[in-house]
Scaffold this motif. Structure first.
Motif, short mmCIF file in Angstrom:
data_model
loop_
_atom_site.label_atom_id
_atom_site.label_comp_id
_atom_site.label_asym_id
_atom_site.label_seq_id
_atom_site.Cartn_x
_atom_site.Cartn_y
_atom_site.Cartn_z
N GLN A 128 8.92 11.52 8.87
CA GLN A 128 8.54 12.05 7.56
C GLN A 128 7.02 12.23 7.51
N LEU A 129 6.56 13.33 6.93
CA LEU A 129 5.13 13.61 6.81
C LEU A 129 4.57 12.88 5.60
N VAL A 130 3.51 12.09 5.82
CA VAL A 130 2.88 11.33 4.74
C VAL A 130 1.38 11.58 4.79
N LYS A 131 0.73 11.29 3.65
CA LYS A 131 -0.71 11.48 3.52
C LYS A 131 -1.31 10.19 2.99
N GLY A 132 -2.40 9.74 3.60
CA GLY A 132 -2.99 8.48 3.18
C GLY A 132 -4.47 8.41 3.51
N ARG A 133 -5.07 7.33 3.05
CA ARG A 133 -6.50 7.08 3.30
C ARG A 133 -6.65 5.86 4.19
N ILE A 134 -7.56 5.98 5.18
CA ILE A 134 -7.82 4.86 6.08
C ILE A 134 -8.62 3.81 5.32
N ILE A 135 -8.10 2.57 5.28
CA ILE A 135 -8.79 1.52 4.53
C ILE A 135 -9.42 0.48 5.45
N ASP A 169 0.80 -1.22 0.00
CA ASP A 169 0.00 0.00 0.00
C ASP A 169 0.84 1.27 0.00
N LEU A 170 2.13 1.14 -0.25
CA LEU A 170 2.98 2.32 -0.18
C LEU A 170 2.86 3.19 -1.42
N SER A 171 2.83 2.57 -2.60
CA SER A 171 2.87 3.36 -3.82
C SER A 171 2.26 2.56 -4.95
N ASP A 172 1.73 3.27 -5.94
CA ASP A 172 1.22 2.62 -7.14
C ASP A 172 2.35 2.11 -8.01
N ARG A 173 3.46 2.78 -7.97
CA ARG A 173 4.59 2.34 -8.79
C ARG A 173 5.50 1.43 -7.98
N PHE A 174 6.30 0.67 -8.69
CA PHE A 174 7.20 -0.27 -8.04
C PHE A 174 8.38 0.47 -7.40
N LEU A 175 8.63 0.22 -6.13
CA LEU A 175 9.76 0.81 -5.41
C LEU A 175 10.76 -0.28 -5.13
N LYS A 191 -1.16 4.99 -1.44
CA LYS A 191 -1.21 4.99 -2.89
C LYS A 191 -1.94 6.23 -3.40
N ALA A 192 -1.41 6.83 -4.41
CA ALA A 192 -2.04 8.00 -4.98
C ALA A 192 -3.39 7.65 -5.59
N SER A 193 -3.51 6.41 -6.10
CA SER A 193 -4.78 5.99 -6.69
C SER A 193 -5.87 5.89 -5.63
N VAL A 194 -5.49 5.69 -4.40
CA VAL A 194 -6.46 5.59 -3.32
C VAL A 194 -6.71 6.95 -2.67
N VAL A 195 -5.67 7.77 -2.62
CA VAL A 195 -5.76 9.03 -1.89
C VAL A 195 -6.30 10.15 -2.76
N PRO A 246 -5.04 6.59 -13.65
CA PRO A 246 -4.55 5.21 -13.47
C PRO A 246 -3.27 4.99 -14.26
N LEU A 247 -2.43 4.16 -13.71
CA LEU A 247 -1.16 3.85 -14.35
C LEU A 247 -1.37 2.96 -15.57
N ILE A 248 -0.51 3.18 -16.53
CA ILE A 248 -0.59 2.40 -17.76
C ILE A 248 -0.15 0.98 -17.48
N ASN A 249 -0.89 -0.01 -18.02
CA ASN A 249 -0.54 -1.42 -17.89
C ASN A 249 -0.40 -2.03 -19.27
N TYR A 250 -0.03 -3.28 -19.31
CA TYR A 250 0.16 -3.96 -20.60
C TYR A 250 -1.13 -3.97 -21.41
N SER A 251 -2.25 -4.04 -20.72
CA SER A 251 -3.53 -4.09 -21.42
C SER A 251 -3.86 -2.76 -22.10
N ASP A 252 -3.22 -1.67 -21.66
CA ASP A 252 -3.50 -0.34 -22.23
C ASP A 252 -2.64 -0.03 -23.45
#
Length: 1784
Positions: free
Chosen positions: A1256-1263, A1239-1245, A1277-1281, A1287-1293
């Protein structure tokens, strides 16, 4: 050089050696003899000995085993060796017979040139062998090697020497000298006869010192295995015996300026007799005391000690050598043995002058005396550690000074190793810039966050900069990383030059001056590297390595704590109870948690405990007496049980005694029946004596003392007579129990009888169970439940008669009291009464006959009757006199009273003499002066008095002006006063009128109430009660308190928190509450005995004297900041209540949260959020919505409970912990949310932990929220917050033909892997065939990692998740942006102009493709000329913005420029569009590269550069200047604030530059408060002196002379005692800028008083030079100052030269200049070199300014000086010869 890999090619080095021809007849062409030799060798051996046929053969061939053309040699190595030896013998024979010597002259140059290129000649090989650069290592050390070492560690039985090239050797105590061995044997024999033997002579720490240079002899090199490591440890055994360390040295080799190791034979009055241990003679040495170095104490010069000395000369008979150890002689490189006749003189430690014969890649080769080879290796040439350019510093054929550090006994020809390092050449210890020991600046085991590689040596490792000035670091190739390192390169790879890594210091070699570091991960993560790093008392984790089994079973455990560190757990510490079968509980490999009991670095021992009671204890581990406080409760282990108690072990070497009487409340007869060895007991400290190293503890529970006993103890008073029953008797004490209350008491031996001699016999008559009557309570301590009794008959009688003094209040002057002698000193005796009350009996208060007796005829504990002479109640002091002492003062008093002092011009005419003035007298006085705290008045011309401000007003309402109460009084006004007594200014009180003298000041009162009352009462401490309100007046203002006067005798303290309810008044106490101002104060606490008074000026309804019981939630209170760190602010609310303000409670907007904006001791308003009274914990908040107004906007709401959080809430918080499972984010209070890794990021870290850090100051949504457990889960995740998340591009796009932007992830020869921008880590491959229209052989030459490119999708395999991309420009020809909307989403367009689709299309095509700007092709117009091409290129460079990185425009003004171009070309729009349609797109990628060509031009440019270089102060300063150019002061401040917080703290210079820029900004555009705030903050994190000086420079530049002057004064006051520089800078500014030379000259006396002696001389020289050079020059004064210095230091020719420089100026008086020359030439003791330079300068001056007669006069004086010098030398030699004859 062929010698570098000698071990890899032993055959070559042996077979290629031939005999060495004489240097003057070395042939360049092969002579007949040489050819014959080679032919014979060739016939006997394989072609290994084949001579070189061409000069182009690589030198590496020498380093490889040579094989014949047809295969390997058929000869064995032994046969090769025999053939080589035979060949050498043949060559020697031919040379001796003279064959081939005639033709060696002519072709020598040609041969040399040829050899220098290929290095293959047999003769040159032999020469190379002698000059081969070999670094000293363990394998090259053999028995008999001599080596220079530096003492690194001194242990009881050995000395550890630091040797060159990171080696270390051990010198046992028996290998120092024969004299010391004899002393050891003699003291060992005496020790068998006597138990107490002094340690004199056997303490190596007094015989040697760390940093001392010594020459050592290698006795053995062994490899020993240790229990801590499976790898054998290499050990070098050394000896310091002069007979060995002076090996090869004969008496003829001992010449002037040679160094020699000497043993101290005896200590004489004028010096020390030394022994050399030479084999051929009995030559001895003598070291005069005046030649002994100042840093060598006499204790070090004890018989048997050894020391490295410099020979200054020999006696005429040659039997005694004169020695010295002065650093300016032995460490001076010019003092080399120029008179040496043989090379044997040059042993390690000697200075040499050598001629450079070759500068190689790995060092320097040279010759001493033309024949002795010397080499300086990679380390000691300075090539490695200092990264020197040897070829530019050392020229072939020139001579340089060096120091010999080792020899090579195994070399065929004599060869020495030398060092060119400054600290070795001068024989001093290396230090950092502020003269700090390197290991203090950077301790061993420290982690260095930034190690910058300065030099790479592929064979041995890395040289790095560790941030310590002047001391580099070295990382061996085996420590560069985990596992094996394939290659090291200085230009590529992860460890190239300039790369930065994280390292850890594993050692330091003093003689190399280099830190040893490791980059290995396991070393960085290892908790301890050395035993010294293990903190005693800490909990550690380890692994059982071995169970130790003895006769009685398991006797202990060996626990591995870290690599190479083993701890020992004794059998008694395996568990809290004795284990029957320890082997069942413990097994090898088991992980255990233990606590460190003790650490012994000398014995290399670590003792641990596994007792759960100790391991899990939260008590503070006691390690030393400094940590002990009476009453503290701690656990301890019983290590020995005695009949009268037990010995309790704590941590370290701390032990305490547990008396049997303190083991239990019940009576214990035999402690062994109740306690056992190894038992853990909880004890509390009774008392301790740190000097005597005694500690007494008790097992009794202080809280178990019942209420009945507490009441009985409280009821019992000092001096009461009681009866008691004896319960225990020891040698020194009798323990009793009171019959009526059962209280325990102690009756010491010395209180059993009046006469001390009778006490022992009285003790024998006492038995257990006996009831003793008539016991007096002598002392009691209710806190410790302690009672002390006395049975002295005199004390008992005094108690019954009421003459026993029990408190200071009972004491009255003149009273007779009974006491006993506590202690006796040469000047007085101390008399003790009850309750630790002690009086002083001075010698003068004893009878005359007793004053002459020993101890005044008194003995300790003897009862005495004394008379109280005086009492100082404020300090609790009593002076007594002996009752037999008679002093006739009555007659003196009567005599003095007959002539009473007369009054002169009284204000009140009713007073005629001093007898008319008495206490209570009401009279008139005239005001002489009005002060802030008192009225100074006079009753007459000779009688003065004072009226304290507290004695003026009756009540608060009577004071008209509370800030200046006395402003209504005027000088010469007459007021009515009442006499109170005599003022005592020293003790702030008044005395009775009998204490007055001729200079006494009367204490008066002008209160209307006192004038009316017949018996006025002055307020005293006894009249004060807590809670009562009084009027007080400020007497003194401190930083954290006010001192308030209530009456002349009463002063109280008002702490910061109790001064006012208005916090704003506390910012500046001096202005809010000036001295003399009135305050209404309330008594908080009073201690009349000690004269302590605590007051409060706050309102009665406020939180005065806040306690845990009175503090409540939501209270708003003032508090004082006591501590600040990055995570919280600690605030003190009262003496007992304090709590933290956490990050989330600092501000309503977390973005503005910063704890560092506050300062220590500031008073702030806080609100109580939570209170835990049982655990005494409190949580505070400084949120404005809490402490100011609840209606203020709140961006981040306050969360105190998990119930306040709901699913879907978007919240901000601070990272609390980074674990392997994810993040833990603090939302407020004890509410913590978990963020899983997914749940840290939409992209791979890849390295997600590097993205987050604590706080560190972070912003998130309670799930999710679990109400039962309070578990909260959060997503970042930015997609959640974010609501507008794309949405991030995937192979299907993806589909073929789509244009995308991406970043190059990896480049191989065959192609590039590109990560598509805005995708979920989707990457594709662009093959090299798809990169350009022309074939690409290697993709790595075209692209680098991180390049931003635009590509087209050629093929997508969604099942296999493969994407093929293309970058050819042709793929983008003719594309229209309207064909696909998806291309817009790729973020590749540079301009977004909806009005002109064609322009958009063109601009997009310009950005597509590769990263090369293609010119001269189809992109250019056919009709355009070369000039037009140039113009067009310039226009495009100005108009076209650089390529965006993922849609972000770095230029920030591209739109404006595009619009401008549209407006300029509006009329030709259609024509331009048509022209663009015809042109092919010009391909240009990443024009952000313009930053490097043109520099940053916008704020975005600066932000981009700062992302790459966050520690560049120059870039930050440019950014600030850019903001100021556009008049953005607020943004400039923000940039400055970011700069000082962003730049790493290890970059001290960069951070200081940023602070300087911030100060400059505030000085120019801020106010005084903003400058002061930034200045204070800068001083907290930088060198304070440097910050002061830089601010002063800023003020000077801004022409603020007043501010600069104030700052300079603060500088000299704060740093003047340490830094001469601040004085000179101040003086120079006053001279040159302020035109105030007198003020500048007045600084010198102040400076010489403040500075140390060694710093005064250079400062006085600079001040004298100012008088010659400044605009307000005063040459006469400067000349006088120089004359004074020269009178003190006549031989300092640097002074003479300076004076001459100042005198010899255009237009100067030539007579004055000649006078300087002549006076200097007459200085006695002038050295020859200095005289030569001086006379030469004189002659040159006369050549320019004199005449022939004056020039001849200089020559004559020079000749005369030489002659006088020669006569003096001859006379001295004759005298020495006569002294030698006398010795015979």
């Amino acid at each position: 050089m062929s010698s570098l890999k000698r071990k890899d090619a032993p055959e070559v080095s042996s077979t290629s050696k031939v005999s060495k021809a004489p240097r003057d007849s070395r042939p360049s062409k092969r002579s007949k003899s040489e050819k014959t030799t080679e032919d014979s060798t060739k016939s006997k051996s394989s072609p290994n000995s084949k001579p070189p046929v061409a000069s182009t053969v690589s030198r590496l061939k020498e380093e490889e085993p040579l094989f014949p053309r047809g295969g390997g040699s058929v000869l064995t190595p032994l046969e090769h060796r025999q053939i080589s030896i035979q060949a050498k013998q043949d060559v020697l024979f031919e040379q001796e017979s003279g064959q081939g010597a005639k033709k060696s002259e002519r072709p020598s140059k040609k041969r040399k040139t040829k050899v220098s290129k290929d290095g293959k000649s047999g003769k040159i090989n032999q020469d190379d062998e002698s000059a081969k650069i070999e670094s000293l290592n363990y394998k090259r050390l053999v028995k008999g090697s001599l080596i220079l070492g530096q003492v690194a560690e001194i242990n009881p039985l050995e000395i550890v020497l630091a040797l060159p090239n990171n080696l270390s050797g051990h010198v046992p105590i028996t290998a120092i000298s024969d004299t010391l061995n004899e002393r050891i044997a003699a003291e060992a024999a005496d020790e068998e006869e006597e138990e107490d033997v002094g340690d004199d002579g056997l303490n190596l720490k007094t015989a040697f010192k760390v940093g001392q240079y010594l020459r050592a002899y290698v006795t053995s090199t062994i490899e020993e295995s240790t229990a801590a490591s499976t790898k054998p440890k290499k050990r070098i055994e050394l000896s310091l015996r002069p007979a060995l360390t002076n090996t090869g040295l004969s008496s003829q080799d001992v010449v002037a300026n040679s160094t020699i190791m000497a043993t101290i034979l005896s200590v004489e009055d004028h010096g020390f007799v030394m022994e050399f241990g030479l084999s051929d003679s009995d030559l001895r040495g003598f070291l005069p005391r005046k030649e002994l170095a100042e840093d060598i104490p006499d204790s070090q010069m004890q018989p048997g000690g050894v020391i490295l000395c410099l020979v200054t000369g020999k006696s005429t008979n040659g039997k005694v050598a004169q020695l010295t150890t002065l650093p300016n002689k032995i460490g001076k490189p010019n003092n080399y043995a120029s008179e040496a006749t043989t090379i044997n003189t040059f042993l390690p430690g000697c200075a040499v002058e050598f001629m450079v014969s070759e500068v190689a890649k790995r060092g320097i080769v040279g010759k001493v005396m033309g024949s002795l080879d010397v080499t300086a290796d990679l380390i000691h040439s300075g090539l490695g550690p200092n990264a020197l350019d040897l070829e530019s510093k050392y020229r072939v054929g020139k001579k340089y000074k060096a120091r010999v550090i080792c020899n090579f006994p195994t070399a065929k020809d004599p060869k020495l190793g030398i060092s060119l390092l400054d600290h070795v050449v001068s024989l001093r210890s290396k230090s950092t810039s502020p003269s700090e020991v390197p290991t203090e600046a950077l301790p061993i085991s420290s982690v260095v966050e930034q190690c910058t590689v300065t030099k790479v040596d592929p064979e041995i490792g890395l040289f790095v900069d560790v941030g310590v000035e002047g001391v580099p670091g070295f990382v061996h190739i085996s420590r560069v990383k985990e596992g094996k390192v394939d290659t090291l390169s200085d230009s590529s790879g992860p460890f190239k030059t300039g790369s930065v890594h994280r390292g850890r210091v594993v050692g330091y070699n003093a003689i190399d001056g280099i830190f040893q570091l490791s980059f290995e991960k396991h070393i960085l993560e290892q908790p301890f590297l050395r035993i010294e790093d293990i903190p005693v008392g800490d909990v550690v984790h380890g692994e059982i390595e071995k169970l130790l089994v003895g006769q009685d079973g398991v006797s202990g455990l060996l626990v591995k704590l870290a690599e190479g560190i083993i701890g020992f757990v004794p059998e008694m510490h395996l568990a809290d109870v004795r284990l029957q079968h320890p082997e069942k509980k413990f097994r090898e490999g088991l992980k255990v948690k233990a606590r460190v009991l003790s650490v012994d670095p000398v014995k290399r021992q670590v003792k641990l405990t596994l007792k759960k009671t100790l391991v899990n204890s939260e008590a503070i581990p006691l390690k030393s007496f400094e940590e002990i406080a009476v009453g503290m409760q701690v656990p301890g282990t019983i290590i020995k049980v005695l009949a009268n108690g037990a010995i309790v072990q704590f941590y370290g070497s701390l032990r305490g005694f547990l008396p049997v009487s303190e083991m239990s409340e019940a009576y214990i007869k035999d402690p062994k029946e109740h306690f056992r060895v190894g038992q853990v007991v909880s004890v509390h400290v009774l008392n301790f004596d740190a000097e005597a190293q005694k500690l007494f503890v008790s097992c009794k529970d202080p809280s178990a003392f019942g209420l009945d006993k507490q009441k009985a103890l409280k009821k019992l008073k000092l001096g009461d007579v009681v009866s008691a029953k004896v319960v225990q008797k020891t040698e020194d004490d009798v323990f009793v129990e009171l019959t009526d209350s059962a209280l325990k008491a102690t009756l010491t031996l010395w209180h059993l009888a009046d006469r001390p001699s009778k006490c022992q016999s009285a003790l024998k008559r006492i038995h257990v169970g006996q009831t003793m009557n008539d016991l007096v309570v002598l002392d009691k301590n209710e806190g410790r439940h302690y009672l002390a009794l006395s049975k002295k008959p005199s004390i008992v009688k005094a108690s019954q008669d009421g003459k026993l003094l029990t408190s200071l209040e009972e004491a009255k002057v003149g009273g007779l009291v009974q006491g006993f002698v506590r202690n006796i000193t040469p000047t007085a005796a101390f008399i003790q009464f009850c309750g630790q009350l002690v009086a002083l009996l001075p010698k003068s208060k004893l009878p005359q006959e007793d004053q002459k007796k020993t101890d005044f005829g008194l003995e300790r504990y003897q009862p005495v009757l004394v008379k109280i002479d005086s009492i100082d109640r404020d300090h609790g002091r009593i002076i007594v006199a002996s009752s037999t002492y008679v002093e006739d003062i009555t007659s003196k008093k009567s005599t003095s009273s007959t002539t009473a002092s007369k009054i002169e011009n009284p204000v009140d005419e009713t007073i005629s003499s001093m007898d008319d003035i008495f206490i209570g007298k009401i009279t008139k006085a005239k005001i002489a002066s009005v002060k802030s705290t008192q009225l100074n008045v006079k009753l007459s011309d000779n009688v003065h008095g004072r009226v304290d401000v507290s004695q003026v007003f009756d009540s608060w309402d009577k004071i008209s002006n509370h800030k200046v109460p006395l402003n209504s009084f005027r000088v010469n006004n007459t007021i009515t006063v009442r006499v109170l007594g005599i003022h005592d200014a020293r003790n702030h009180r008044f005395l009775p009128i009998t204490h007055r003298s001729s200079h006494s000041v009367l204490e008066l009162s002008a209160k209307p109430h006192d004038l009316k009352d017949e018996t006025p009462q002055v307020l005293s401490y006894d009249d004060l009660e807590p809670g009562i309100t009084h009027v007080g007046f400020v007497n003194n203002v401190e930083k954290s308190a006010l001192w308030v006067t209530l009456s002349p005798n009463v002063r109280g303290r008002v702490s910061t928190l109790e001064i006012s309810d208005d916090v704003s008044q506390l910012d500046n106490l001096a202005s809010s509450f000036p001295v003399g101002s009135a305050l209404r104060v309330r008594v908080l606490a009073v201690n009349a005995a000690e004269g302590r008074l605590d007051l409060s000026a706050r309102s009665s309804g406020s939180s005065a004297n806040l306690t845990w019981e009175s503090v409540k939630q939501n209270m708003v209170l003032p508090g004082r900041i006591t501590k600040i760190n990055e995570r919280q602010i600690l605030v003190q609310l009262s003496e007992v209540v304090s709590g933290p303000v956490h990050l989330m409670d600092v501000s309503d907007d977390y973005s503005e949260t910063s704890t560092l904006s506050c300062s220590k001791n500031d008073v702030i308003r806080v609100s109580v959020v939570e209170v835990d009274k049982s655990n005494k914990k409190i949580r505070l908040s400084t949120r404005p919505s809490r402490v100011l107004n609840s209606s203020l906007p709140v961006k981040d709401r306050e969360i105190t409970q998990a119930s306040q959080v709901s699913v879907g809430d978007i919240l901000r918080g601070f990272v609390k912990n980074v674990s392997d499972k994810g993040l833990f984010v603090s939302l407020g209070g004890n509410v913590t949310a978990m963020v899983k890794i997914s749940d840290l990021s939409d992209r791979f870290l890849k390295d997600w932990k590097d993205e987050y850090q604590i706080d560190q100051l972070v912003k998130g949504r309670i799930i999710s929220v679990e109400a039962s457990t309070g578990f909260i889960q959060m997503s970042l995740k930015a997609s959640v917050v974010d609501k507008d998340f794309v949405p991030l591009i995937n192979y299907s796009d993806l589909h073929e033909g789509r244009v995308v932007t991406g970043k190059v992830r990896k480049v191989e020869e065959f192609g590039a892997f590109i990560v598509i921008e805005g995708s979920a880590n989707v990457s594709g491959l662009c093959h090299r065939s798809e990169m350009a229209e022309k074939p690409v052989k290697d993709a790595r030459k075209l692209f680098n990692e991180g390049d931003v490119v635009k590509a087209i999708i050629l093929k997508v395999n969604k099942l296999k998740k493969r994407v093929n991309l293309g970058l050819k420009p042709s793929y983008f020809d003719g594309m229209d942006v309207d064909d696909s909307d998806e291309e817009d989403d790729a973020g590749v367009t540079l301009f977004d102009n909806e009005d002109d689709d064609d322009e958009d299309d063109d601009e997009e095509m310009e950005d597509a493709g590769a990263s090369i700007l293609i010119k001269g092709t189809d992109n250019d117009s056919d009709e355009a000329s070369d000039d037009e091409d140039v113009d067009m290129t310039n226009q495009e460079a100005d108009a076209v913005a650089p390529l965006d990185a993922g849609g972000f425009d770095w230029s920030a003004d591209a739109l404006d420029k595009a619009d401008a171009s549209d407006e300029n070309g509006y009329g030709d729009a259609s024509e331009v569009q048509k022209k663009k349609k015809r042109r092919k797109p010009q391909i240009e990628v990443d024009k952000s590269g313009d930053l490097e060509a043109f520099g940053p031009r916008t704020a975005v440019d600066y932000e981009q550069l700062l992302n790459r270089q966050p520690n560049s102060s120059a870039l930050w300063i440019e950014y600030i200047a850019h903001q100021m150019q556009v008049s953005e002061l607020a943004k400039a401040r923000d940039v400055a604030e970011r700069a000082v917080t962003t730049i790493n703290s290890t970059e001290e210079t960069e951070k200081l530059n940023a602070w300087t820029a911030y100060l400059n900004l505030e000085v120019r555009f801020g106010n005084e408060d903003s400058v002061e705030e930034v200045f204070k903050r800068a001083c907290q994190v930088n060198d304070q002196q440097e910050v002061y000086q830089r601010l002063a420079s800023i003020y000077i530049q801004e022409d603020r002379a007043g501010k600069a002057d104030d700052l300079f004064q603060a500088l000299v006051k704060k740093f003047g005692a340490e830094s001469p520089e601040v004085w000179y800078n101040y003086a120079h500014w006053l001279h040159a800028v302020q035109n105030q030379p007198e003020r500048a000259r007045a600084l010198l006396p102040r400076a010489t008083q403040a500075l140390a002696n060694h710093a005064r001389f250079p400062l006085m020289t600079k001040f004298a030079a100012l008088e010659f050079n400044s605009p307000h020059r005063n040459p006469e004064l400067g000349r006088t100052m120089f004359e004074g210095l020269l009178a003190t230091f006549p031989k300092r020719f640097d002074l003479w030269n300076q004076l001459l420089d100042h005198e010899d100026v255009p237009g100067a008086d030539r007579a004055v200049v000649r006078d300087v020359f002549e006076r200097a030439a007459r200085v006695k003791g002038l050295k020859a070199r200095a005289a030569k330079k001086w006379f030469k300068r004189w002659a040159d001056w006369e050549e320019k300014h004199g005449d022939p007669k004056s020039r001849d006069r200089v020559s004559a004086k020079a000749v005369e000086w030489v002659r006088a010098k020669a006569e003096a030398k001859a006379s001295k030699e004759d005298q020495d010869e006569e002294d030698g004859d006398d010795d015979e």
